[in-house]
Write an enzyme that holds these catalytic residues in place. Sequence first.
Site, PDB file in Angstrom:
ATOM      1  CG  ASN A  42     104.413  26.265 103.150  1.00  0.00           C
ATOM      2  OD1 ASN A  42     103.639  26.330 102.201  1.00  0.00           O
ATOM      3  ND2 ASN A  42     103.984  26.212 104.397  1.00  0.00           N
ATOM      4  CD  GLU A  44     104.243  22.840 107.446  1.00  0.00           C
ATOM      5  OE1 GLU A  44     103.506  21.960 107.950  1.00  0.00           O
ATOM      6  OE2 GLU A  44     104.048  24.069 107.592  1.00  0.00           O
ATOM      7  CG  ASN A  45     110.702  16.329 107.414  1.00  0.00           C
ATOM      8  OD1 ASN A  45     110.961  15.732 108.454  1.00  0.00           O
ATOM      9  ND2 ASN A  45     110.899  15.801 106.230  1.00  0.00           N
ATOM     10  CB  ALA A  46     107.652  13.897 110.501  1.00  0.00           C
ATOM     11  CB  CYS A  53     110.221  29.468 103.674  1.00  0.00           C
ATOM     12  SG  CYS A  53     110.294  29.675 105.454  1.00  0.00           S
ATOM     13  CD  GLU A  55     108.822  33.321 101.746  1.00  0.00           C
ATOM     14  OE1 GLU A  55     108.705  32.093 101.975  1.00  0.00           O
ATOM     15  OE2 GLU A  55     108.364  34.187 102.497  1.00  0.00           O
ATOM     16  CB  CYS A  89     112.868  33.878 103.375  1.00  0.00           C
ATOM     17  SG  CYS A  89     112.412  32.131 103.480  1.00  0.00           S
TER      18      CYS A  89
HETATM   19  N1  THU Z   1     106.653  29.849 105.924  1.00  0.00           N
HETATM   20  C1  THU Z   1     106.960  30.195 104.646  1.00  0.00           C
HETATM   21  O1  THU Z   1     106.788  29.401 103.709  1.00  0.00           O
HETATM   22  N2  THU Z   1     107.483  31.434 104.416  1.00  0.00           N
HETATM   23  C2  THU Z   1     107.710  32.361 105.389  1.00  0.00           C
HETATM   24  O2  THU Z   1     108.303  33.412 105.114  1.00  0.00           O
HETATM   25  C3  THU Z   1     107.254  32.115 106.760  1.00  0.00           C
HETATM   26  C4  THU Z   1     106.854  30.716 107.061  1.00  0.00           C
HETATM   27  C5  THU Z   1     106.104  28.510 106.176  1.00  0.00           C
HETATM   28  C6  THU Z   1     107.015  27.600 106.945  1.00  0.00           C
HETATM   29  C7  THU Z   1     106.028  26.652 107.570  1.00  0.00           C
HETATM   30  O3  THU Z   1     105.753  25.612 106.646  1.00  0.00           O
HETATM   31  C8  THU Z   1     104.767  27.476 107.744  1.00  0.00           C
HETATM   32  O4  THU Z   1     104.925  28.614 106.925  1.00  0.00           O
HETATM   33  C9  THU Z   1     104.513  27.935 109.183  1.00  0.00           C
HETATM   34  O5  THU Z   1     105.632  28.523 109.718  1.00  0.00           O
END
Ligand code: THU
Length: 127
Positions: A42, A44-46, A53, A55, A89
């Site tokens: 995963n 993330e971003n500000a 995600c 996946e 996903c």
């Molecule tokens: N996240 C995933 O990478 N996969 C998932 O199926 C559920 C959530 C990540 C997104 C975010 O960066 C962090 O988990 C919390 O939601």
Amino acid sequence: MDYKTLMEKAIEASKNAYNRYSNFAVGACVLTENDKIYKGCNFENASFGLSICAERNAVGSAIADGERKIKAIAIYSPNTDNCYPCGACRQVLHEFKSDNGIDVILKQGEELNIRTIDELLPEGFNL
Ligand code: THU
């Protein structure tokens, strides 16, 4: 590739998670019909809603390399057992099912919990 090794790759990928806002790490590793593997984590971003995600990151790498059919995906988070894929996903995986579907491999303690995408997303959307 056996599912234990696929899970090890997902664990490796989780170490690269860019998760400074949630502190929740996820790694995934996709196995395609041509027996190629693609890892994702995963990031993330500000602007929180732009977070991607693990996946979908892994699936995107497979697609960019020309792969179209996914046989299995291992998903791992150090933060929880059985890190199930989110709804978005699941739909993305549904798009790229192999003729035998997709096995979804989760880690439950020291065991692998093997599910299928059809079980996790019955009646996925098709056009
Ligand atoms: N996240 C995933 O990478 N996969 C998932 O199926 C559920 C959530 C990540 C997104 C975010 O960066 C962090 O988990 C919390 O939601």
